[in-house]
Design a protein around this motif. Structure first.
Motif, PDB file in Angstrom:
ATOM      1  N   ILE A  34       9.400  -9.454  11.820  1.00  0.00           N
ATOM      2  CA  ILE A  34       8.807  -8.271  12.441  1.00  0.00           C
ATOM      3  C   ILE A  34       7.937  -7.528  11.447  1.00  0.00           C
ATOM      4  O   ILE A  34       6.825  -7.089  11.784  1.00  0.00           O
ATOM      5  CB  ILE A  34       9.910  -7.356  13.010  1.00  0.00           C
ATOM      6  N   MET A  35       8.390  -7.390  10.201  1.00  0.00           N
ATOM      7  CA  MET A  35       7.585  -6.706   9.188  1.00  0.00           C
ATOM      8  C   MET A  35       6.306  -7.474   8.880  1.00  0.00           C
ATOM      9  O   MET A  35       5.239  -6.875   8.696  1.00  0.00           O
ATOM     10  CB  MET A  35       8.414  -6.484   7.924  1.00  0.00           C
ATOM     11  N   GLU A  36       6.378  -8.799   8.842  1.00  0.00           N
ATOM     12  CA  GLU A  36       5.193  -9.633   8.625  1.00  0.00           C
ATOM     13  C   GLU A  36       4.192  -9.436   9.756  1.00  0.00           C
ATOM     14  O   GLU A  36       3.000  -9.276   9.525  1.00  0.00           O
ATOM     15  CB  GLU A  36       5.609 -11.101   8.524  1.00  0.00           C
ATOM     16  N   TRP A  37       4.679  -9.425  10.982  1.00  0.00           N
ATOM     17  CA  TRP A  37       3.811  -9.262  12.139  1.00  0.00           C
ATOM     18  C   TRP A  37       3.138  -7.891  12.124  1.00  0.00           C
ATOM     19  O   TRP A  37       1.936  -7.781  12.353  1.00  0.00           O
ATOM     20  CB  TRP A  37       4.628  -9.444  13.417  1.00  0.00           C
ATOM     21  N   ARG A  38       3.901  -6.842  11.830  1.00  0.00           N
ATOM     22  CA  ARG A  38       3.323  -5.492  11.781  1.00  0.00           C
ATOM     23  C   ARG A  38       2.315  -5.353  10.653  1.00  0.00           C
ATOM     24  O   ARG A  38       1.305  -4.669  10.803  1.00  0.00           O
ATOM     25  CB  ARG A  38       4.433  -4.459  11.623  1.00  0.00           C
ATOM     26  N   THR A  39       2.575  -5.976   9.515  1.00  0.00           N
ATOM     27  CA  THR A  39       1.632  -5.913   8.397  1.00  0.00           C
ATOM     28  C   THR A  39       0.331  -6.608   8.760  1.00  0.00           C
ATOM     29  O   THR A  39      -0.756  -6.101   8.476  1.00  0.00           O
ATOM     30  CB  THR A  39       2.246  -6.564   7.144  1.00  0.00           C
ATOM     31  N   ARG A  40       0.421  -7.762   9.408  1.00  0.00           N
ATOM     32  CA  ARG A  40      -0.793  -8.459   9.840  1.00  0.00           C
ATOM     33  C   ARG A  40      -1.579  -7.614  10.835  1.00  0.00           C
ATOM     34  O   ARG A  40      -2.807  -7.605  10.803  1.00  0.00           O
ATOM     35  CB  ARG A  40      -0.447  -9.812  10.456  1.00  0.00           C
ATOM     36  N   GLN A  41      -0.888  -6.937  11.739  1.00  0.00           N
ATOM     37  CA  GLN A  41      -1.575  -6.090  12.713  1.00  0.00           C
ATOM     38  C   GLN A  41      -2.229  -4.887  12.024  1.00  0.00           C
ATOM     39  O   GLN A  41      -3.330  -4.494  12.398  1.00  0.00           O
ATOM     40  CB  GLN A  41      -0.589  -5.602  13.786  1.00  0.00           C
ATOM     41  N   ALA A  42      -1.570  -4.318  11.045  1.00  0.00           N
ATOM     42  CA  ALA A  42      -2.100  -3.131  10.363  1.00  0.00           C
ATOM     43  C   ALA A  42      -3.334  -3.457   9.537  1.00  0.00           C
ATOM     44  O   ALA A  42      -4.259  -2.654   9.444  1.00  0.00           O
ATOM     45  CB  ALA A  42      -1.026  -2.521   9.470  1.00  0.00           C
TER      46      ALA A  42
END
Length: 69
Positions: A34-42
């Motif tokens: 989840i943190m990886e996905w949010r970082t990619r989105q940010a």
């Protein structure tokens, strides 16, 4: 089932400790994904960085191929 019997199962038996360790690992992996996905989105708007083919990622970048067309 009383609190005392749950405590005994989870903290004093091999099966209970195994379940706690497995649950901790699963939760850790989910949090990391989840943190990886949010970082990619940010940082999606920051531009593309050249990716090496040797890099390991959890997500495919198939979305980027559609934008070029």
């Amino acid at each position: 089932m009383s609190i005392e019997s749950l405590y005994h199962f989870f903290f004093e038996s091999f099966a209970g400790v195994g379940i706690l360790v497995l649950a901790g690992l699963v939760i850790s992996v989910l949090v990391c994904v989840i943190m990886e996905w949010r970082t990619r989105q940010a940082f999606k708007d920051r531009g593309e960085v050249e990716d090496d083919d040797d890099d390991f990622t959890f997500f495919d970048d198939d979305d980027d191929d559609d934008e070029d067309e």
